[in-house]
Design a protein around this motif. Structure first.
Motif, PDB file in Angstrom:
ATOM      1  N   ALA A   1      33.702  46.190  39.675  1.00  0.00           N
ATOM      2  CA  ALA A   1      33.130  47.020  40.748  1.00  0.00           C
ATOM      3  C   ALA A   1      31.793  46.434  41.216  1.00  0.00           C
ATOM      4  CB  ALA A   1      32.957  48.456  40.256  1.00  0.00           C
ATOM      5  N   LEU A   2      30.991  45.958  40.270  1.00  0.00           N
ATOM      6  CA  LEU A   2      29.699  45.357  40.636  1.00  0.00           C
ATOM      7  C   LEU A   2      29.905  44.074  41.436  1.00  0.00           C
ATOM      8  CD1 LEU A   2      27.666  46.007  37.366  1.00  0.00           C
ATOM      9  CD2 LEU A   2      27.067  46.842  39.652  1.00  0.00           C
ATOM     10  N   ALA A   3      30.944  43.314  41.087  1.00  0.00           N
ATOM     11  CA  ALA A   3      31.235  42.080  41.832  1.00  0.00           C
ATOM     12  C   ALA A   3      31.612  42.427  43.277  1.00  0.00           C
ATOM     13  CB  ALA A   3      32.361  41.306  41.152  1.00  0.00           C
ATOM     14  N   ALA A   4      32.376  43.491  43.452  1.00  0.00           N
ATOM     15  CA  ALA A   4      32.750  43.929  44.813  1.00  0.00           C
ATOM     16  C   ALA A   4      31.496  44.338  45.588  1.00  0.00           C
ATOM     17  CB  ALA A   4      33.743  45.088  44.735  1.00  0.00           C
ATOM     18  N   GLN A   5      30.632  45.073  44.922  1.00  0.00           N
ATOM     19  CA  GLN A   5      29.383  45.495  45.575  1.00  0.00           C
ATOM     20  C   GLN A   5      28.533  44.282  45.970  1.00  0.00           C
ATOM     21  OE1 GLN A   5      26.981  49.009  44.202  1.00  0.00           O
ATOM     22  NE2 GLN A   5      25.548  47.456  43.501  1.00  0.00           N
ATOM     23  N   GLU A   6      28.410  43.325  45.063  1.00  0.00           N
ATOM     24  CA  GLU A   6      27.614  42.120  45.357  1.00  0.00           C
ATOM     25  C   GLU A   6      28.203  41.329  46.522  1.00  0.00           C
ATOM     26  OE1 GLU A   6      27.056  39.795  41.770  1.00  0.00           O
ATOM     27  OE2 GLU A   6      26.356  41.604  40.736  1.00  0.00           O
TER      28      GLU A   6
ATOM     29  N   ILE B   1      35.960  36.657  47.536  1.00  0.00           N
ATOM     30  CA  ILE B   1      36.857  37.146  48.580  1.00  0.00           C
ATOM     31  C   ILE B   1      36.185  38.255  49.397  1.00  0.00           C
ATOM     32  CG2 ILE B   1      38.245  38.949  47.452  1.00  0.00           C
ATOM     33  CD1 ILE B   1      40.634  37.183  48.497  1.00  0.00           C
ATOM     34  N   VAL B   2      35.467  39.150  48.730  1.00  0.00           N
ATOM     35  CA  VAL B   2      34.813  40.238  49.468  1.00  0.00           C
ATOM     36  C   VAL B   2      33.749  39.657  50.397  1.00  0.00           C
ATOM     37  CG1 VAL B   2      33.452  42.366  49.301  1.00  0.00           C
ATOM     38  CG2 VAL B   2      35.321  41.963  47.679  1.00  0.00           C
TER      39      VAL B   2
END
Ligand SMILES: Cc1cc2nc3c(=O)[nH]c(=O)nc-3n(C[C@H](O)[C@H](O)[C@H](O)COP(=O)(O)O)c2cc1C
Length: 305
Positions: free
Chosen positions: A179-184, A152-153
């Motif tokens: 949080a790492l998934a959002a960053q990626e 989604i991000v």
């Protein structure tokens, strides 16, 4: 001696680290009767959805020993009404304009961003709430599935240059993975934390106090959970963190910043004392003046044992 309480969240410059948390300040109309909101770093709008929502029925807030439960259920006028009637007002407040977006599906989030992006001159950051317990992707909340978060991000990243702040739920086993998934996916920052899932029981009726049975728990009691999550994420992330959860005085702000936050959000405390952000801002200025330190230099200075 002078004070410096300005901060940066990636490319977003804020005159103060204090942002009013989504859902506790609406779009600013009511609180602006209490104080001049231009002293704030920013205001995060009530969570917007693609269609208007009346929210949940019956009792939807309950006080607890050291906080509160809410199951408001994303009551809001819908994104189109907001753009037409409230965005200009938020723009006129003189503080950071953070627009909080909630969805019920992947398509909802994409459609919301496509509606908001053309108004980018009036928006400093989009705060994407991936943490609402009602938001489902298949059988799982989007915010508790790293693959869904990244998907989604990255889809939103392709559709806007506006800073994307991803608000995460604490109701997960390992916040770092989320949080790492959002960053990626291309997030510019993460916001930690939304409310913890809780319940209160009326011992006379033997029913949950909230008509929705469960609700989001916020206020002073959740602060240690939020601080722990900010600290854990600071150690693995390259993008900034906005800390949130239980802040009610300037020392709480310092604590969050030392743990790794670049800015903070205040929610429940301003429902209890609407002008507390004024006092906290003054106290932060005094702290900076007396210590000779800029507030931004505090971020991540925690010395773990
Ligand atoms: C009444 C109420 C409504 C809220 N509505 C939203 C919302 O619409 N979107 C959102 O991202 N967070 C929402 N939140 C969560 C807050 O923004 C914040 O993350 C949480 O309350 C923790 O901070 P606090 O302890 O300072 O309140 C809401 C919180 C409360 C108390």
């Amino acid at each position: 001696m002078s004070s410096d309480i300005s901060v940066k969240v990636g490319s977003v410059e804020l005159k103060s680290p204090i942002i009013l948390a989504s859902g506790t300040c609406n779009f600013g109309h009511e609180l602006s009767e209490y104080y001049d909101l231009s002293i704030l770093g920013g205001l995060s709008s009530k969570g917007l959805t693609i269609k208007p929502r009346v929210g949940n029925e019956g009792v939807r807030v309950a006080e607890t020993a050291a906080g509160m439960l809410n199951s408001v259920g994303l009551q809001n006028p819908g994104v189109d009404y907001f753009i037409e009637h409230d965005l200009d007002y938020m723009d006129s407040l003189g503080c950071g304009r953070i627009i909080n977006v909630a969805g019920h599906s992947f398509d909802d989030y994409v459609a919301m961003i496509e509606k908001l992006d053309p108004h980018k001159d009036k928006i400093d950051a989009l705060e994407i709430n991936l943490s609402c317990p009602n938001v489902k992707a298949g059988c799982m909340s989007i915010g508790s599935d790293p693959e869904q978060i990244k998907l989604i991000v990255s889809a939103l990243r392709e559709r806007t240059d506006l800073p994307l702040w991803i608000k995460l739920t604490p109701n997960v086993t390992d916040i770092k993975t989320m949080a790492l998934a959002a960053q990626e996916g291309g997030a510019d920052a993460v916001v930690l934390i939304n409310t913890l899932l809780g319940m209160a029981v009326d011992i006379r009726t033997r029913r949950p106090v909230l008509r929705n049975n469960t609700g989001g728990y916020s206020g002073p009691a959740v602060k240690p959970v939020a601080i722990r999550m900010v600290s854990e994420c600071y150690q693995v992330l390259d993008i900034p963190i906005i800390g949130c959860g239980g802040i009610s005085n300037y020392e709480d702000v310092l604590e969050f910043m030392i743990a790794g936050a670049s800015a903070v959000e205040i929610g429940t405390a301003s429902l209890v004392h609407p002008t507390c952000p004024v006092d906290i801002t003054e106290d932060l200025k005094k702290w900076s003046e007396v210590s000779g330190e800029s507030l931004s230099s505090l971020t991540g200075t925690l010395k773990l044992w």
